[in-house]
Scaffold this motif. Structure first.
Motif, PDB file in Angstrom:
ATOM      1  N   ALA A  98      64.098  13.940  -6.374  1.00 50.79           N
ATOM      2  CA  ALA A  98      63.265  12.781  -6.043  1.00 50.79           C
ATOM      3  C   ALA A  98      63.905  12.030  -4.877  1.00 50.79           C
ATOM      4  O   ALA A  98      65.094  11.738  -4.918  1.00 50.79           O
ATOM      5  N   PRO A  99      63.144  11.720  -3.832  1.00 51.13           N
ATOM      6  CA  PRO A  99      63.704  11.006  -2.691  1.00 51.13           C
ATOM      7  C   PRO A  99      64.232   9.635  -3.102  1.00 51.13           C
ATOM      8  O   PRO A  99      63.633   8.955  -3.942  1.00 51.13           O
ATOM      9  N   SER A 100      65.350   9.245  -2.520  1.00 49.30           N
ATOM     10  CA  SER A 100      65.918   7.929  -2.808  1.00 49.30           C
ATOM     11  C   SER A 100      65.103   6.856  -2.100  1.00 49.30           C
ATOM     12  O   SER A 100      64.300   7.144  -1.214  1.00 49.30           O
ATOM     13  N   THR A 101      65.339   5.613  -2.500  1.00 46.01           N
ATOM     14  CA  THR A 101      64.639   4.497  -1.864  1.00 46.01           C
ATOM     15  C   THR A 101      64.947   4.447  -0.377  1.00 46.01           C
ATOM     16  O   THR A 101      64.062   4.193   0.453  1.00 46.01           O
ATOM     17  N   ARG A 102      66.188   4.735  -0.034  1.00 48.29           N
ATOM     18  CA  ARG A 102      66.594   4.733   1.376  1.00 48.29           C
ATOM     19  C   ARG A 102      65.848   5.819   2.156  1.00 48.29           C
ATOM     20  O   ARG A 102      65.402   5.592   3.277  1.00 48.29           O
ATOM     21  N   THR A 103      65.716   6.987   1.541  1.00 49.28           N
ATOM     22  CA  THR A 103      64.999   8.082   2.187  1.00 49.28           C
ATOM     23  C   THR A 103      63.531   7.724   2.386  1.00 49.28           C
ATOM     24  O   THR A 103      62.952   7.965   3.449  1.00 49.28           O
ATOM     25  N   LEU A 104      62.909   7.146   1.356  1.00 49.94           N
ATOM     26  CA  LEU A 104      61.510   6.747   1.456  1.00 49.94           C
ATOM     27  C   LEU A 104      61.317   5.704   2.544  1.00 49.94           C
ATOM     28  O   LEU A 104      60.321   5.739   3.284  1.00 49.94           O
ATOM     29  N   ARG A 105      62.266   4.787   2.654  1.00 47.04           N
ATOM     30  CA  ARG A 105      62.176   3.759   3.694  1.00 47.04           C
ATOM     31  C   ARG A 105      62.270   4.388   5.088  1.00 47.04           C
ATOM     32  O   ARG A 105      61.545   4.008   6.011  1.00 47.04           O
ATOM     33  N   ARG A 106      63.180   5.364   5.214  1.00 47.95           N
ATOM     34  CA  ARG A 106      63.322   6.044   6.505  1.00 47.95           C
ATOM     35  C   ARG A 106      62.060   6.829   6.869  1.00 47.95           C
ATOM     36  O   ARG A 106      61.619   6.833   8.015  1.00 47.95           O
ATOM     37  N   ILE A 107      61.462   7.481   5.878  1.00 48.92           N
ATOM     38  CA  ILE A 107      60.226   8.231   6.098  1.00 48.92           C
ATOM     39  C   ILE A 107      59.114   7.298   6.557  1.00 48.92           C
ATOM     40  O   ILE A 107      58.375   7.599   7.505  1.00 48.92           O
ATOM     41  N   ALA A 108      58.974   6.150   5.889  1.00 50.16           N
ATOM     42  CA  ALA A 108      57.938   5.180   6.250  1.00 50.16           C
ATOM     43  C   ALA A 108      58.173   4.626   7.659  1.00 50.16           C
ATOM     44  O   ALA A 108      57.225   4.449   8.429  1.00 50.16           O
ATOM     45  N   THR A 109      59.435   4.370   7.992  1.00 51.37           N
ATOM     46  CA  THR A 109      59.763   3.848   9.322  1.00 51.37           C
ATOM     47  C   THR A 109      59.378   4.838  10.408  1.00 51.37           C
ATOM     48  O   THR A 109      58.800   4.470  11.440  1.00 51.37           O
ATOM     49  N   ARG A 110      59.684   6.111  10.174  1.00 50.69           N
ATOM     50  CA  ARG A 110      59.313   7.134  11.153  1.00 50.69           C
ATOM     51  C   ARG A 110      57.795   7.214  11.302  1.00 50.69           C
ATOM     52  O   ARG A 110      57.282   7.354  12.415  1.00 50.69           O
ATOM     53  N   GLY A 111      57.093   7.130  10.191  1.00 49.59           N
ATOM     54  CA  GLY A 111      55.638   7.162  10.248  1.00 49.59           C
ATOM     55  C   GLY A 111      55.077   5.997  11.042  1.00 49.59           C
ATOM     56  O   GLY A 111      54.135   6.161  11.827  1.00 49.59           O
ATOM     57  N   ALA A 112      55.658   4.819  10.843  1.00 52.54           N
ATOM     58  CA  ALA A 112      55.202   3.639  11.589  1.00 52.54           C
ATOM     59  C   ALA A 112      55.464   3.802  13.080  1.00 52.54           C
ATOM     60  O   ALA A 112      54.608   3.482  13.916  1.00 52.54           O
ATOM     61  N   LEU A 113      56.640   4.318  13.423  1.00 52.45           N
ATOM     62  CA  LEU A 113      56.990   4.471  14.837  1.00 52.45           C
ATOM     63  C   LEU A 113      56.075   5.455  15.556  1.00 52.45           C
ATOM     64  O   LEU A 113      55.814   5.312  16.748  1.00 52.45           O
ATOM     65  N   ILE A 114      55.589   6.457  14.825  1.00 54.46           N
ATOM     66  CA  ILE A 114      54.667   7.419  15.433  1.00 54.46           C
ATOM     67  C   ILE A 114      53.460   6.708  16.029  1.00 54.46           C
ATOM     68  O   ILE A 114      53.018   7.017  17.142  1.00 54.46           O
ATOM     69  N   ASN A 115      52.922   5.724  15.309  1.00 55.77           N
ATOM     70  CA  ASN A 115      51.753   5.001  15.806  1.00 55.77           C
ATOM     71  C   ASN A 115      52.119   3.850  16.737  1.00 55.77           C
ATOM     72  O   ASN A 115      51.415   3.577  17.708  1.00 55.77           O
ATOM     73  N   VAL A 116      53.220   3.171  16.450  1.00 50.19           N
ATOM     74  CA  VAL A 116      53.637   2.043  17.298  1.00 50.19           C
ATOM     75  C   VAL A 116      53.915   2.523  18.727  1.00 50.19           C
ATOM     76  O   VAL A 116      53.597   1.824  19.705  1.00 50.19           O
ATOM     77  N   LEU A 117      54.496   3.725  18.855  1.00 44.47           N
ATOM     78  CA  LEU A 117      54.876   4.233  20.173  1.00 44.47           C
ATOM     79  C   LEU A 117      53.786   5.077  20.830  1.00 44.47           C
ATOM     80  O   LEU A 117      54.065   5.836  21.748  1.00 44.47           O
ATOM     81  N   ASN A 118      52.568   4.920  20.364  1.00 45.81           N
ATOM     82  CA  ASN A 118      51.441   5.624  20.978  1.00 45.81           C
ATOM     83  C   ASN A 118      50.533   4.596  21.659  1.00 45.81           C
ATOM     84  O   ASN A 118      49.722   3.937  21.006  1.00 45.81           O
ATOM     85  N   PRO A 119      50.656   4.435  22.985  1.00 45.75           N
ATOM     86  CA  PRO A 119      49.874   3.401  23.672  1.00 45.75           C
ATOM     87  C   PRO A 119      48.370   3.669  23.631  1.00 45.75           C
ATOM     88  O   PRO A 119      47.566   2.750  23.747  1.00 45.75           O
ATOM     89  N   LYS A 120      47.993   4.932  23.448  1.00 46.98           N
ATOM     90  CA  LYS A 120      46.563   5.253  23.405  1.00 46.98           C
ATOM     91  C   LYS A 120      45.885   4.638  22.180  1.00 46.98           C
ATOM     92  O   LYS A 120      44.676   4.418  22.188  1.00 46.98           O
ATOM     93  N   LEU A 121      46.656   4.367  21.136  1.00 47.06           N
ATOM     94  CA  LEU A 121      46.073   3.807  19.923  1.00 47.06           C
ATOM     95  C   LEU A 121      45.543   2.398  20.169  1.00 47.06           C
ATOM     96  O   LEU A 121      44.456   2.031  19.711  1.00 47.06           O
ATOM     97  N   SER A 122      46.327   1.588  20.895  1.00 47.98           N
ATOM     98  CA  SER A 122      45.869   0.226  21.216  1.00 47.98           C
ATOM     99  C   SER A 122      44.612   0.262  22.063  1.00 47.98           C
ATOM    100  O   SER A 122      43.664  -0.501  21.838  1.00 47.98           O
ATOM    101  N   ILE A 123      44.597   1.160  23.042  1.00 43.38           N
ATOM    102  CA  ILE A 123      43.426   1.272  23.912  1.00 43.38           C
ATOM    103  C   ILE A 123      42.229   1.792  23.123  1.00 43.38           C
ATOM    104  O   ILE A 123      41.082   1.378  23.353  1.00 43.38           O
ATOM    105  N   PHE A 124      42.495   2.689  22.161  1.00 41.95           N
ATOM    106  CA  PHE A 124      41.420   3.198  21.304  1.00 41.95           C
ATOM    107  C   PHE A 124      40.767   2.054  20.527  1.00 41.95           C
ATOM    108  O   PHE A 124      39.537   1.946  20.486  1.00 41.95           O
ATOM    109  N   PHE A 125      41.580   1.185  19.939  1.00 40.98           N
ATOM    110  CA  PHE A 125      41.027   0.069  19.183  1.00 40.98           C
ATOM    111  C   PHE A 125      40.253  -0.883  20.087  1.00 40.98           C
ATOM    112  O   PHE A 125      39.216  -1.421  19.698  1.00 40.98           O
ATOM    113  N   LEU A 126      40.759  -1.089  21.303  1.00 40.74           N
ATOM    114  CA  LEU A 126      40.090  -1.982  22.241  1.00 40.74           C
ATOM    115  C   LEU A 126      38.707  -1.448  22.603  1.00 40.74           C
ATOM    116  O   LEU A 126      37.751  -2.211  22.787  1.00 40.74           O
TER     117      LEU A 126
END
Length: 203
Positions: A98-126
């Protein structure tokens, strides 16, 4: 909330992209809890793009070549890092681990960065959200927040579905070392390919 918006948003969310691939890879390699963490991260990563669109910052990214390129290549670098990390991860996987809490946090952070660092997403919403507004300036911000919230909810539900499906397939995949090797190579190639695709995107 129009049926047209719901149908269009569902098609967009279902379409295979970086977040979907990341969630599938996480579900296959680390199980359902990790897949849910990936889905949470990818969903939260939408918030900055949505707020940027509402505040008009996406227009700045679209108008400023330098700002767009900086965010874009940060995203490219991160996707290439994910490809490299996927290839170098050759540790044995266990269905019982079972993944540890730290591992789950790291996984979630990576997932967030995938979208945060995609400038096309902001333009898509606009470009995407205003199509479904009522046309009243007084309620435009509230309507965009509402539409964005529904889009995020759909993203989370669909991604959890993808991740759960991948997690259920773990026993079949983990039982074959050859399948594991090709799975890692395939996901690494997918991340690298998406990174290269982003590199050639234009504002």
């Amino acid at each position: 909330m129009s049926p047209e918006f719901l149908a269009t948003a569902l098609i967009v969310v279902l379409a295979p992209g970086t977040g979907v691939i990341y969630t599938l890879a996480t579900g296959l390699t680390q199980g359902r809890a990790a897949a849910v963490a990936a889905a949470v991260g990818c969903t939260l990563g939408i918030v900055p793009a949505m707020l940027a669109a509402i505040l008009g910052l996406a227009a700045i990214l679209h108008a400023s070549a330098i700002a767009f390129q900086v965010v874009k290549f940060a995203g490219v670098a991160f996707l290439l890092y994910l490809a490299w990390a996927t290839l170098r991860d050759r540790g044995a996987l266990s269905l019982d681990a079972a993944p540890s809490t730290r591992t789950l946090r790291r996984i979630a952070t990576r997932g967030a960065l995938i979208n945060v660092l995609n400038p096309k997403l902001s333009i898509f919403f606009l470009a995407f959200l205003p199509q479904f507004l009522s046309g009243s300036p007084a309620t435009a911000t509230a309507e965009m927040l509402s539409l964005g919230g529904v889009f995020m909810a759909m993203t989370f539900v669909v991604f959890v579905g993808y991740g759960t499906f991948a997690a259920l397939a773990r026993d079949r995949v983990l039982s074959s070392p050859r399948a594991m090797t090709w799975m890692r190579r395939s996901f690494a190639a997918a991340f690298a390919g998406l990174g290269l695709k982003l590199a050639f995107e234009k504002a």
